[in-house]
Every structure is written in structure tokens, then in C-alpha cells.
Design an enzyme around this catalytic site. Structure first.
Site, PDB file in Angstrom:
ATOM      1  N   HIS A  48      -3.154  14.402 -10.730  1.00 54.23           N
ATOM      2  CA  HIS A  48      -3.403  12.985 -11.007  1.00 54.23           C
ATOM      3  C   HIS A  48      -2.396  12.388 -11.979  1.00 54.23           C
ATOM      4  O   HIS A  48      -2.118  11.187 -11.917  1.00 54.23           O
ATOM      5  CB  HIS A  48      -4.834  12.786 -11.500  1.00 54.23           C
ATOM      6  N   ASP A 108       0.867  -1.178   0.000  1.00 50.72           N
ATOM      7  CA  ASP A 108       0.000   0.000   0.000  1.00 50.72           C
ATOM      8  C   ASP A 108       0.908   1.234   0.000  1.00 50.72           C
ATOM      9  O   ASP A 108       1.816   1.329   0.822  1.00 50.72           O
ATOM     10  CB  ASP A 108      -0.885  -0.003   1.251  1.00 50.72           C
ATOM     11  N   ASP A 156      -0.484   8.976 -11.364  1.00 51.03           N
ATOM     12  CA  ASP A 156      -0.372   7.890 -12.344  1.00 51.03           C
ATOM     13  C   ASP A 156       1.086   7.477 -12.540  1.00 51.03           C
ATOM     14  O   ASP A 156       1.390   6.291 -12.670  1.00 51.03           O
ATOM     15  CB  ASP A 156      -0.977   8.308 -13.686  1.00 51.03           C
ATOM     16  N   ASN A 214      -1.434  13.020  -5.285  1.00 52.29           N
ATOM     17  CA  ASN A 214      -2.489  13.497  -6.195  1.00 52.29           C
ATOM     18  C   ASN A 214      -2.905  14.926  -5.866  1.00 52.29           C
ATOM     19  O   ASN A 214      -3.060  15.753  -6.759  1.00 52.29           O
ATOM     20  CB  ASN A 214      -3.715  12.585  -6.131  1.00 52.29           C
ATOM     21  N   ASP A 271      -4.312   2.470  -4.753  1.00 45.34           N
ATOM     22  CA  ASP A 271      -2.866   2.410  -4.522  1.00 45.34           C
ATOM     23  C   ASP A 271      -2.465   1.132  -3.806  1.00 45.34           C
ATOM     24  O   ASP A 271      -1.464   1.084  -3.095  1.00 45.34           O
ATOM     25  CB  ASP A 271      -2.401   3.644  -3.736  1.00 45.34           C
TER      26      ASP A 271
END
Length: 180
Positions: free
Chosen positions: A79, A66, A83, A74, A109
Site C-alpha cells: 500500500h 482512472d 500511495d 497494491n 484511484d
């Protein structure tokens, strides 16, 4: 009697069915891959991981990964940066798994992996997942919590749960991890 016209007409549906079968197989394979990272999705991972556990139960390690504070990436950088972090994480996890393991993006994630005989390499993975990610001329700080489980005769769901407990115990801020 010349059977060529009859065979040609009869062959058309067979070619159609063959093409349809190929198309369907490709669609199913594509559906089992995450479009951003190229990793297996949960469904694609589950079937393969369960087979690996059944055939090598004493030698596999199941991991749950995680990303730490991913929302901040973000929110701060956008974003596209998020990514980039997800794609870099996937590449690092895939490289670490090598040919003796499977990696998946379970969603958001959260990632999973199953590998043969990895205990001596877990620190290498943790270090790789903490390396900054290059994005738009900058280096984004990243971190990840990694939990491991050695399933022996357990089911994949039980192994993932055990890896999850181990991962959350390693989270930098356990209060944040529990609120999710």
C-alpha cells in the site's frame, strides 16, 4: 466614566467568536482536500467546477482519470507503493492543469479535472500519467485511462458521465473496466 473595563469584557466573546470562525473555516478547507494527495475532494471540486462551467462553458474540458491495474500495484508492492503512485498521479495532474484548471481525487484511484482550452495538451497528460513512478529504489510501471468531455451547456454530472464513457472506451482491457 472610564469604559475600558466594559469594552474589554465585551471584547472577549468577540475574540472567541473570531477565533472559532477562523478555526471552522480552516477545518472546512481541510475537509475539502484529500489528505494523501492534497487535491480537492469530490465536494470541493464540484462547487468550483460548476462555477467554471457556468462562466466558460465553451472553453472548458472535463476529464476523468482512472489508474489502470492499480490493484496490482497494491497487491504486488504494498500500500505504501500504491500511495506513492496516487501522490505522483496527483502531482502530474496538478502540474498539467496549471493555473487554469482544477484537479481532484474523487476516491480510490479515480481523479477528475477541469481545465480551460486543453484539447491540444491531452496527449501530454496521457504521456505523463504513463511515466514510471520511483519507489524504494525501483520504478513502478503505471498507466491511466483518460476520458474527456467538452460540456458546453451541460451540468458537471453530465460532463463527468460523458468523460467516463470516453475513458472506459480507452481502457486497455474494457472487460476489466466494466466489472468494477
Amino acid at each position: 466614566m472610564d469604559l475600558t473595563p466594559i469594552l474589554a469584557v465585551a471584547g472577549v466573546p468577540l475574540v472567541g467568536w473570531s477565533a472559532h470562525g477562523t478555526w471552522l473555516h480552516r477545518r472546512l478547507a481541510h475537509a475539502r482536500r484529500d489528505p494523501l494527495t492534497g487535491l480537492l475532494t469530490r465536494d470541493g471540486f464540484t462547487a468550483r467546477a460548476e462555477r467554471l462551467i457556468r462562466s466558460h462553458a465553451e472553453h472548458v474540458t472535463v476529464l476523468l482519470v482512472d489508474l489502470d491495474d492499480f490493484k496490482a500495484v497494491n497487491d504486488t508492492h504494498g500500500h505504501a507503493a500504491g500511495d506513492a503512485v496516487l501522490a505522483a498521479t496527483a502531482a502530474r495532474l496538478t502540474r498539467w492543469c496549471g493555473s487554469h484548471g482544477l484537479a481532484a481525487r474523487l476516491g480510490g484511484d479515480e481523479f477528475a479535472a477541469i481545465v480551460l482550452d486543453s484539447a491540444h495538451r491531452l496527449d501530454d497528460l496521457r504521456a505523463a500519467l504513463h511515466e514510471p513512478v520511483p519507489f524504494a529504489g525501483a520504478l513502478l510501471p503505471v498507466g491511466a485511462s483518460v476520458g474527456a468531455s467538452h460540456p458546453a451547456a451541460l451540468l458537471l454530472t453530465e460532463a463527468l458521465s460523458a468523460a467516463g464513457r470516453d475513458m472506459y472506451a480507452r481502457k486497455p482491457d474494457r472487460r476489466t473496466a466494466r466489472r468494477r
